[in-house]
Each structure stands twice: as structure tokens, then as C-alpha cells.
Design a protein around this motif. Structure first.
Motif, short mmCIF file in Angstrom:
data_model
loop_
_atom_site.label_atom_id
_atom_site.label_comp_id
_atom_site.label_asym_id
_atom_site.label_seq_id
_atom_site.Cartn_x
_atom_site.Cartn_y
_atom_site.Cartn_z
N SER A 52 40.06 43.86 64.79
CA SER A 52 40.86 44.29 63.65
C SER A 52 40.51 45.71 63.23
O SER A 52 41.40 46.51 62.90
N PHE A 88 42.91 48.99 63.10
CA PHE A 88 43.06 49.79 61.89
C PHE A 88 42.73 51.25 62.15
O PHE A 88 43.39 52.15 61.59
N SER A 146 50.04 48.37 56.94
CA SER A 146 49.11 47.71 57.86
C SER A 146 48.23 46.69 57.14
O SER A 146 47.80 45.69 57.75
N ALA A 184 47.67 42.89 58.37
CA ALA A 184 46.35 42.30 58.61
C ALA A 184 46.20 40.98 57.85
O ALA A 184 45.68 40.00 58.39
#
Length: 290
Positions: free
Chosen positions: A104, A108, A122, A126
Motif C-alpha cells: 500500500s 501511495f 487515493s 485505499a
């Protein structure tokens, strides 16, 4: 750890992220590519294209990891999933959480290369990816939630290319949500018997004996929404030909699931990769022939 042990750990992490089964990457990637080409009118920015392609691989992998973590008590009781790394005891829950966080964070870091609107979006993506695996405990519509999560790449793509999210993006987003609802219901049909035994919820269970009819209606709606996207985007005949070809794949999928045989339902799920591909080809060629 010796080299053999390192190779074994790497193999288990690879399997945990389901990188040995790229179908999930493909069906997540197609809507992102549709949106990037439409938003850029056939000329996507190469940096943005790279970020989205790499981001799809990373987030799909992260999604698989957190899914198996969430399903660690269910997977050992399902024939199709009992040999997955966590269910089989080959990867610990702590390892899985560490891998999820690392994947993750890498995704990012890529998003930080884009504009502020996309970065903001975003965070929603997530959250959707991390929360989706737990939905099957609380609702019979986890497949719809999957569509909301998978389709989030659409508004993000428009935001990245244009710094805005027009009506076309939202129409396309709805089409992608419904598409995921359909193909993941086909996938859920494979596990329906096991899910009923262990109490896992799904649209395959919710739809019951009307599953084929409901999915057929949704497929008609998806095609209608894509045609609407073409109208709003002022697309040409090649785009519409691609959508019509996609409709042909939907008809074939209905034939596959007609008897609800597990192997055929799974084959119908896999066939959605071709639907995504032909729609994408139609978009690309439509801009190319202008």
C-alpha cells in the motif's frame, strides 16, 4: 535464513499476493485504461499511464493479501481456498499485515507523482480496498462493494488527466461497478455451497434461482451505460463496435452459467477479461482512426 528458505518465503508471498493468477490484475486494469484513454482523448500522459499500471498491480496484490487475512477463519473450510498460504499455515497473519502495508505504501508513493485531486482520491481508494474483504460478514452485496473499490480507478484517472471528474467519468464508474458485480457473482457461484455452510454472504446467494436473469439485466444495463459514455464523449463507430463485441462476450457468459456448473461459472468469470479487452481496443482504435 539460507537461500532455499528465502526462495520458499518469496514463493509464499508471491502466492499470497496471487501474482500467479493475473486475471485480477487484468480486470482491474481495463477500467483504468478505458478511463485514461477517454479522459485524454486517446493520448494519455506516459507518466500517468505508468503510475496507474504499476498502481493496479500493487493495489490488487495488497487487496489479495488483506482479503486472505480477513478470511483466515473461512478459507480452510472452502475447497477452492483451503491451500492459500495463510489458510495452510505457511504465512503468518503478522507477515500478511506487513506485506499489505508495504504494498500500500509503494502504491501511495506512486500516487504522490500525480496532482492534488488524485492524491486526495487515493485515500478513498485505499479505504475501499482495505475494507472490502470484511463486507461479506455484514451484507449480501460484497460484490457491489468490490465494484465500488475496483471502479475507483475511473474517477482517479479522470482527475489525473484533467484535474476534474466530469459526468462521463461517473457514468463509466457506474458501469464498472455493475460489471464487477456481475463477474464477481459468477466467481461467487463457484463457492456458493461452501459459503452457505460457513455463513459467508454473497450476491450468488442473495440472487438465488434468479441469478442468471438478474445478471443478464445488469449486463444489458452495463452495455447501455457504455453506449451513453460513447454519446457523451462523442465517440465514433469503432467504439460502438467494440461495445457490441463486448455484448457478444456477455451472451457467451450467459451460456456458460446456464447450468450453474462450477467449472463453467469460473470460466465465465475468466471470460470477462476479453470483455474488458475488446472495449479497450474499441476506444483505442476509435481515436486512432480519426
Amino acid at each position: 535464513m539460507n537461500s532455499q528458505q528465502i526462495q520458499e518465503r518469496a514463493k509464499q508471498y508471491w502466492l499470497l499476493a496471487r501474482l500467479d493468477r493475473p486475471i485480477g490484475i487484468y480486470i482491474l486494469l481495463w477500467p483504468a485504461l478505458w478511463a485514461l484513454w477517454l479522459a485524454s482523448e486517446g493520448s494519455p500522459n506516459l507518466k500517468i499511464l505508468f503510475v496507474f499500471c504499476a498502481g493496479v498491480v500493487l493495489m490488487r496484490s495488497a487487496g489479495c493479501v488483506i482479503n486472505d487475512y480477513a478470511d483466515r477463519d473461512f478459507d480452510p473450510h472452502v475447497e477452492r481456498t483451503r491451500l492459500r498460504p495463510i489458510a495452510a499455515g505457511k504465512v503468518t497473519t503478522k507477515e500478511a499485515l506487513i506485506i499489505f502495508v508495504m504494498l500500500s505504501l509503494c502504491a501511495f508513493a506512486l500516487v504522490l507523482l500525480l496532482n492534488t485531486l488524485t492524491i486526495g482520491l487515493s485515500f478513498g481508494g485505499a479505504f475501499l480496498a482495505a475494507s472490502y474483504p470484511f463486507m461479506k460478514r455484514y451484507t449480501h452485496l460484497p460484490q457491489a462493494y468490490l465494484g465500488i473499490a475496483f471502479g475507483w480507478a475511473v474517477p482517479m484517472a479522470y482527475a489525473a488527466e484533467t484535474e476534474a471528474i466530469p459526468l462521463t467519468a461517473w457514468v463509466l464508474y457506474i458501469a464498472v461497478i455493475l460489471w464487477a458485480l456481475v463477474y464477481d457473482t459468477m466467481y461467487a457461484m463457484v463457492d456458493k455451497e461452501d459459503d452457505l455452510k460457513i455463513g459467508v454472504k454473497s450476491t450468488a446467494i442473495l440472487f438465488g434461482d434468479k441469478d442468471r436473469e438478474i445478471m443478464g439485466g445488469l449486463q444489458l444495463l452495463i452495455i447501455s451505460l457504455l453506449l451513453t459514455v460513447g454519446y457523451l464523449q462523442a465517440m465514433g463507430w469503432v467504439f460502438y463496435a467494440g461495445v457490441c463485441a463486448g455484448a457478444g462476450f456477455f451472451i457467451y457468459q450467459q451460456q456458460l452459467i446456464f447450468k450453474r456448473e462450477k467449472s463453467q461459472c469460473f470460466k465465465a468469470f475468466l471470460n470477462n477479461n476479453w470483455f474488458g479487452l475488446v472495449v479497450f481496443i474499441g476506444i483505442v482504435l476509435d481515436y486512432w482512426v480519426r
